[in-house]
Design an enzyme around this catalytic site. Structure first.
Site, short mmCIF file in Angstrom:
data_model
loop_
_atom_site.label_atom_id
_atom_site.label_comp_id
_atom_site.label_asym_id
_atom_site.label_seq_id
_atom_site.Cartn_x
_atom_site.Cartn_y
_atom_site.Cartn_z
N HIS A 1 -8.38 0.75 -4.02
CA HIS A 1 -9.30 0.61 -2.89
C HIS A 1 -9.92 1.97 -2.60
O HIS A 1 -9.25 2.88 -2.11
CB HIS A 1 -8.47 0.09 -1.69
N MET B 1 -12.17 4.30 -0.56
CA MET B 1 -12.85 4.53 0.72
C MET B 1 -13.59 5.85 0.60
O MET B 1 -13.25 6.85 1.23
CB MET B 1 -11.81 4.55 1.85
N HIS C 1 -1.17 -1.43 -4.28
CA HIS C 1 -2.46 -1.09 -3.63
C HIS C 1 -2.56 0.43 -3.46
O HIS C 1 -1.67 1.06 -2.89
CB HIS C 1 -2.52 -1.78 -2.27
N MET D 1 -11.38 -5.86 5.78
CA MET D 1 -10.59 -4.86 6.50
C MET D 1 -10.28 -5.40 7.89
O MET D 1 -11.18 -5.78 8.64
CB MET D 1 -11.37 -3.54 6.64
N MET E 1 -9.20 8.10 -0.31
CA MET E 1 -10.09 8.47 0.81
C MET E 1 -10.69 9.85 0.55
O MET E 1 -10.03 10.71 -0.03
CB MET E 1 -9.29 8.51 2.11
N ASP F 1 -6.49 -6.36 4.57
CA ASP F 1 -5.83 -5.05 4.57
C ASP F 1 -5.93 -4.43 5.96
O ASP F 1 -7.03 -4.27 6.49
CB ASP F 1 -6.55 -4.18 3.52
N ASP G 1 -4.90 3.55 -2.05
CA ASP G 1 -5.99 3.88 -1.13
C ASP G 1 -6.50 5.29 -1.41
O ASP G 1 -5.80 6.26 -1.16
CB ASP G 1 -5.47 3.84 0.32
N SER H 1 0.84 -1.20 0.00
CA SER H 1 0.00 0.00 0.00
C SER H 1 0.88 1.25 0.00
O SER H 1 1.60 1.52 0.97
CB SER H 1 -0.91 0.01 1.23
C1 DX5 Z 1 -6.23 1.74 5.57
C2 DX5 Z 1 -5.84 1.38 4.17
C3 DX5 Z 1 -4.71 0.45 4.12
C4 DX5 Z 1 -3.44 0.94 4.76
C5 DX5 Z 1 -2.80 -0.24 5.42
O1 DX5 Z 1 -7.45 2.34 5.60
O2 DX5 Z 1 -6.90 0.80 3.46
O3 DX5 Z 1 -4.44 -0.02 2.81
O4 DX5 Z 1 -2.55 1.53 3.88
O5 DX5 Z 1 -1.73 0.18 6.17
P1 DX5 Z 1 -1.00 -0.77 7.22
O6 DX5 Z 1 -0.52 -1.97 6.48
O7 DX5 Z 1 0.09 0.09 7.73
O8 DX5 Z 1 -2.03 -1.12 8.27
ZN ZN Z 2 -6.42 -0.24 1.49
#
Ligand code: DX5
Ligand code: ZN
Length: 216
Positions: free
Chosen positions: A66, A68, A33, A137, A37, A175, A35, A8
């Site tokens: 991903h 969010m 990956h 998650m 948000m 994740d 993310d 990620s």
């Molecule tokens: C959190 C993200 C993850 C995050 C994971 O909301 O979806 O992908 O980057 O980070 P670690 O591996 O540090 O928990």
């Molecule tokens: Zn993620």
């Protein structure tokens, strides 16, 4: 079978991103990956499409995106334009999940669905045969570097049983708080794909951690 590893980049250093992307490119990582948000669905904002346009040019590894965000279906064209292989939306953000899954597929991407820690696996029963992957998650989404929620292991086992019972071909991704220790337990529980941010980018030798995860 060896696990699929998807680092990620939320935990990467965006001031020296090409260095971190080179590391991923040279490593045994399978996917990247990403993310996204929105500060509404989760209490944080990461990066948007104008930034990602340049990020995604730095790799040829498949992009695992991903989202969010609320109403993720609004951004299907933008995710497609990034060159994403997988577009992952949250169950909790999609009242018309079946429609969104079809739209992602029609756009030429593989649809995936994510469930938050408090969302039961059994709610996926009527969509499990239509998705390429389910993401469990193992932290509440929004931040990297959080502690792994132990109950996620039970959810992986439940999801594996649901997949076996229905004949679905869905992959199981996890994740949040994934490190070498939790990764081992997750693989034993039936996980196929591991996302890791902090455990990789916070390590002295990130490439080695990826190699070690791959060898679990
Ligand atoms: C959190 C993200 C993850 C995050 C994971 O909301 O979806 O992908 O980057 O980070 P670690 O591996 O540090 O928990
Ligand atoms: Zn993620």
């Amino acid at each position: 079978m060896k696990p699929i590893i998807s680092p990620s980049i939320l935990s990467a250093n965006f001031a020296h991103l090409s260095k971190d992307m080179d590391m991923i490119n040279h490593s045994e990582a399978d996917w990247v990956h990403i993310d996204i948000m929105d500060g509404v669905f989760v209490p944080n904002i990461s990066f948007g499409f104008p930034v990602l346009k340049f990020v995604t040019e730095l790799t040829k590894k498949p992009l695992d995106v991903h989202l969010m965000i609320v109403q993720p279906e609004k951004f299907i064209p933008e995710v497609k334009a990034l060159g994403a292989s997988i577009m992952n939306v949250h169950y909790e953000a999609c009242p018309h999940l079946h429609r969104v899954v079809q739209q992602i597929r029609e756009a030429g991407m593989k649809p995936a669905v994510t469930i938050n820690p408090a969302t039961p696996v059994m709610l996926l029963q009527d969509i499990i045969c239509d998705v390429h992957m389910v993401l469990i998650m193992s932290v509440n989404p929004g931040f990297g570097g959080q502690k792994f929620i132990e109950h996620s292991l039970e959810k992986v086992r439940e999801l594996r049983a649901l997949i076996d019972r229905t004949g679905s071909k869905a992959l199981i991704q996890v994740d949040g708080g994934v490190n070498l220790e939790t990764a081992k337990l997750l693989i034993e529980a039936g996980a196929d794909v591991l996302v890791a941010g902090n455990a990789i980018f916070g390590a002295e030798d990130p490439e080695k951690v990826i190699q070690q995860m791959k060898a679990l």
